[in-house]
Design a protein around this motif. Structure first.
Motif, PDB file in Angstrom:
ATOM      1  N   UNK A  67       0.829  -1.204   0.000  1.00 34.93           N
ATOM      2  CA  UNK A  67       0.000   0.000   0.000  1.00 34.93           C
ATOM      3  C   UNK A  67       0.866   1.258   0.000  1.00 34.93           C
ATOM      4  N   UNK A  68       2.049   1.176   0.622  1.00 37.02           N
ATOM      5  CA  UNK A  68       2.976   2.313   0.591  1.00 37.02           C
ATOM      6  C   UNK A  68       3.447   2.584  -0.838  1.00 37.02           C
ATOM      7  N   UNK A  69       3.799   1.524  -1.566  1.00 36.26           N
ATOM      8  CA  UNK A  69       4.218   1.670  -2.960  1.00 36.26           C
ATOM      9  C   UNK A  69       3.066   2.152  -3.834  1.00 36.26           C
ATOM     10  N   UNK A  70       1.851   1.697  -3.525  1.00 40.76           N
ATOM     11  CA  UNK A  70       0.678   2.106  -4.292  1.00 40.76           C
ATOM     12  C   UNK A  70       0.452   3.612  -4.176  1.00 40.76           C
ATOM     13  N   UNK A  71       0.536   4.129  -2.947  1.00 41.86           N
ATOM     14  CA  UNK A  71       0.373   5.569  -2.727  1.00 41.86           C
ATOM     15  C   UNK A  71       1.503   6.344  -3.414  1.00 41.86           C
ATOM     16  N   UNK A  72       2.732   5.895  -3.221  1.00 42.11           N
ATOM     17  CA  UNK A  72       3.884   6.614  -3.784  1.00 42.11           C
ATOM     18  C   UNK A  72       3.827   6.654  -5.300  1.00 42.11           C
ATOM     19  N   UNK A  73       3.464   5.536  -5.918  1.00 41.84           N
ATOM     20  CA  UNK A  73       3.375   5.499  -7.379  1.00 41.84           C
ATOM     21  C   UNK A  73       2.273   6.412  -7.885  1.00 41.84           C
ATOM     22  N   UNK A  74       1.133   6.411  -7.208  1.00 39.48           N
ATOM     23  CA  UNK A  74       0.023   7.273  -7.626  1.00 39.48           C
ATOM     24  C   UNK A  74       0.409   8.744  -7.527  1.00 39.48           C
ATOM     25  N   UNK A  75       1.043   9.131  -6.419  1.00 40.72           N
ATOM     26  CA  UNK A  75       1.470  10.519  -6.251  1.00 40.72           C
ATOM     27  C   UNK A  75       2.466  10.909  -7.341  1.00 40.72           C
ATOM     28  N   UNK A  76       3.404  10.018  -7.635  1.00 44.35           N
ATOM     29  CA  UNK A  76       4.394  10.296  -8.685  1.00 44.35           C
ATOM     30  C   UNK A  76       3.722  10.511 -10.031  1.00 44.35           C
ATOM     31  N   UNK A  77       2.751   9.666 -10.365  1.00 40.76           N
ATOM     32  CA  UNK A  77       2.081   9.792 -11.655  1.00 40.76           C
ATOM     33  C   UNK A  77       1.232  11.062 -11.732  1.00 40.76           C
ATOM     34  N   UNK A  78       0.605  11.445 -10.604  1.00 42.43           N
ATOM     35  CA  UNK A  78      -0.183  12.681 -10.590  1.00 42.43           C
ATOM     36  C   UNK A  78       0.729  13.880 -10.839  1.00 42.43           C
ATOM     37  N   UNK A  79       1.861  13.936 -10.136  1.00 47.04           N
ATOM     38  CA  UNK A  79       2.784  15.053 -10.309  1.00 47.04           C
ATOM     39  C   UNK A  79       3.356  15.091 -11.720  1.00 47.04           C
ATOM     40  N   UNK A  80       3.615  13.915 -12.299  1.00 48.21           N
ATOM     41  CA  UNK A  80       4.143  13.866 -13.664  1.00 48.21           C
ATOM     42  C   UNK A  80       3.116  14.391 -14.657  1.00 48.21           C
ATOM     43  N   UNK A  81       1.871  13.956 -14.504  1.00 49.61           N
ATOM     44  CA  UNK A  81       0.829  14.381 -15.448  1.00 49.61           C
ATOM     45  C   UNK A  81       0.548  15.868 -15.351  1.00 49.61           C
ATOM     46  N   UNK A  82       0.686  16.451 -14.147  1.00 45.18           N
ATOM     47  CA  UNK A  82       0.379  17.868 -13.943  1.00 45.18           C
ATOM     48  C   UNK A  82       1.629  18.748 -13.934  1.00 45.18           C
TER      49      UNK A  82
END
Length: 697
Positions: free
Chosen positions: A676-691
């Motif tokens: 779940x830690x990796x899931x959150x970190x990956x999601x945050x990374x992808x959000x920042x990349x897209x924006x």
């Protein structure tokens, strides 16, 4: 380990049985039948055979249906009484937990008697001593339960979740997780402790006097402008002139004993799609009120009804003692707790006022009021308008003890008064009243893209299911008494907060659920972020569980005037899981927005779409809570609360839930937390990349 799916096991069992039996199981009584049965239940919960036959003839139901209805209703009432009894034991559970923590801290500071230095660490001794202390505390809890049982005349069943769950925490590596300790207590998500209150006639007389004075202050704050209220030049909001206020209400402003108290006062007004009588009925019912404001109210209970109102006038003069927990949707912000008096008064025909004011109460010899927050006269003035609308003027006046404990991410938002202010309450009321109005529309307003919601009953069933999903999501990131968080170190300053609890709610799969959330700041306006999450075409850029597959909206239910307020049923294209759909609800107003979603298997979704009761469909939602950052330099010129979102930066809370084990006795392991830690970190990374926000912290 299983991610938040709709849980098809229960439904598969149903589909394998006789279809005729399945239809009988979901028989729906008419409103008239339910009303008649409820009236009979109040008079006689145990009707004899003659009475059941008479009801059968009157309602056109089989005697067996009448019998089963009363059995189910008695079971439901018994469960409600047991939950009320258990609330008295939750306080004792909190005491056990606090003493356990104190023992751990004491063991850290033990001094060796021979050398004066720290003792040799003996893990077995530490654990053995803790187990002995826990056994002693459990005996104390059993003794208190026995005394309580004698007092009420029947035994009290202690909830199974009071017992500890062995989490195998020794398997966690402090080096791997980047934290010194990981102390995850297994708790029910809704275990707020409210101590029993004992009121004398003198208490009730004093309460009536306090409530009457609070009503007078509220009406004056609502109906007076200058010099009591001034318009802010920066954003056009109403600002209270404290000097004038202190002169007008001198006794209400005695010097505070603690200089760390900060005052938050705000006023806002607007039109609501609900008449005054309906609003008053909702406000004086703690369950309906918390449901109306579920993004703000994490818990609300009526402790005692001091006065039920004047004879012949519904709610006029009604006075209640209530316990409230108010939240901001992030694990970084503590909930605010209040014991308040709620008083309702009809000012004139078509005009009502409801006021809250904090009140210090005692449970036995113990003071149980919360000193961290104090609610000065707050509430609303409601005036009827044509066509079932009403004008609502909201006052929010709170004194908060703030010793620098506010998280730096939320400091601007909270200190500006926007986090818990009148603007947020009114904006939420306007949005939820629109949702309620949409649910009452008799003609289907769903956009039927795939022929899957053909009926009005199906639309209402889907709205009920989505409401439960959003409620579950808000509870999963709450910081109330029943939700303790542990922070793991992450790639940013905030880290990932995790919490574990047993899933015990009706309609949910029993087992161990791990919640994880983090909040990030992005230099992007809230409206832009909401549109990004809401857009089906950009979903593959952040949804790590979709494996980059695009999604298609197969059904759409409108929830309000803003196009972002809706319920969607999504289908992942090119996916191997063809039996899964995604239920999603999005909502937005001037105070913030939500995008909540949950995979649901096809048989369960078809059940809800056909109009059947969806309360037994398991949900484990994830999603995003988006708030403005509250900075003063947001936007250009004055901004009113009617704007959908203020410009400026955003605070985005990302939250996931996973089912660690389907067994209530299951154990939490390092793999689950790492996942779940990796899931959150990956999601945050992808959000920042897209924006394009990787430069932001």
């Amino acid at each position: 380990m299983e991610f938040g799916t709709g849980g098809g096991a229960g439904w598969d069992n149903d589909s394998s049985s006789d279809p005729r039996r399945s239809r009988k199981r979901y028989h729906r009584h008419t409103a008239n039948q339910i009303q008649r049965l409820e009236a009979m239940f109040k008079e006689c919960p145990h009707p004899d055979e003659k009475q059941r036959l008479q009801l059968s003839r009157e309602l056109g139901l089989a005697p067996r249906q009448i019998k089963f209805w009363f059995q189910n209703r008695r079971t439901q009432m018994k469960a409600q009484h047991e939950r009320a009894d258990n609330s008295a034991l939750r306080a004792e559970n909190d005491k056990i937990r606090c003493e356990n923590i104190a023992i751990r801290e004491a063991l850290k500071n033990v001094i060796c008697p021979s050398c004066g230095g720290p003792p040799l660490h003996d893990a077995y001794f530490d654990e053995h001593k803790l187990r002995m202390e826990n056994a002693h505390l459990k005996e104390e809890l059993d003794r208190v339960s026995s005394m309580a049982a004698k007092y009420i005349g029947r035994p009290i069943s202690q909830p199974s979740h009071f017992s500890s769950l062995e989490l195998s925490m020794s398997s966690f590596s402090s080096y791997e997780m980047g934290c010194s300790s990981l102390d995850l207590d297994l708790l029910p998500v809704s275990s707020s402790s409210v101590l029993p209150i004992h009121l004398s006639n003198m208490d009730k007389t004093l309460m009536s006097e306090v409530a009457t004075n609070a009503m007078g202050e509220l009406l004056r704050l609502c109906q007076t402008n200058e010099p009591l209220w001034m318009k802010s030049r920066s954003d056009g909001r109403d600002v209270l002139d404290l000097k004038t206020y202190e002169q007008a209400f001198p006794r209400a402003n005695a010097p505070l004993e603690n200089l760390h108290f900060r005052t938050e006062v705000s006023r806002d007004s607007g039109v609501v799609i609900m008449n005054s009588a309906t609003l008053v009925d909702v406000f004086m019912d703690s369950n309906k009120w918390s449901e109306l404001f579920l993004t703000i109210v994490s818990s609300a209970r009526t402790i005692e009804v001091i006065s039920s109102g004047m004879l012949g006038s519904h709610h006029n003069g009604s006075l209640q003692l209530m316990y409230l927990e108010l939240q901001l949707l992030s694990p970084l912000v503590p909930t605010r707790h209040f014991y308040v008096l709620r008083y309702c008064q009809q000012i004139e025909q078509g005009m009502w006022a409801v006021v809250d004011v904090s009140y210090n109460v005692t449970g036995g010899s113990q003071m149980v009021s919360h000193s961290q927050c104090r609610r000065s006269p707050s509430g609303c003035l409601i005036q009827d308008m044509p066509n079932g609308y009403s004008k609502v003027t909201w006052i929010e006046h709170v004194e908060v003890e703030d010793k620098g404990s506010t998280h730096w991410l939320f400091r601007d938002l909270i200190h500006s008064g926007l986090a818990f202010g009148a603007e947020r309450w009114l904006a939420t009321l306007q949005r939820t009243s629109e949702r309620f109005a949409c649910s009452m529309v008799t003609s289907s307003s769903s956009q039927d893209l795939g022929g899957v919601i053909p009926s009005l009953e199906g639309r209402r069933s889907m709205m009920k299911l989505a409401r439960r999903m959003v409620n579950n999501f808000c509870a999963s990131i709450s910081t109330s008494h029943g939700h303790r968080w542990t922070t793991l170190s992450g790639t940013d300053e905030v880290g990932v907060c995790v919490s574990v609890h047993k899933s015990m709610d009706p309609g949910q799969r029993n087992g161990v659920v791990l919640s994880a959330a983090t909040t990030i700041w992005l230099p992007v306006p809230p409206q832009t972020i909401f549109n990004f999450f809401k857009n089906d075409r950009t979903r593959s850029q952040w949804d790590v569980l979709s494996d980059g597959n695009p999604v298609q909206e197969v059904a759409h239910i409108t929830n309000g005037s803003h196009p972002g307020n809706c319920i969607s049923v999504l289908r992942a294209l090119n996916s191997t899981q063809n039996n899964m759909l995604i239920l999603q609800e999005s909502c937005i107003d001037s105070s913030g927005s939500l995008v909540v979603y949950c995979p649901v298997d096809l048989p369960a979704m078809n059940l809800a779409m056909s109009g059947e009761d969806p309360s037994s469909i398991p949900l484990l939602p994830s999603g995003f809570a988006i708030l403005p950052d509250g900075r003063q330099d947001q936007g250009e010129g004055a901004s009113s609360s009617s704007d959908v979102q203020r410009s400026g930066g955003s605070l985005v809370t990302v939250a996931f839930q996973i089912l660690v084990s389907s067994l209530p006795s299951g154990k939490l392991n390092l793999e689950s937390v790492t996942t779940v830690n990796n899931l959150i970190s990956t999601t945050v990374h992808q959000i920042k990349t897209a924006l394009n926000c990787h430069s932001s912290s």
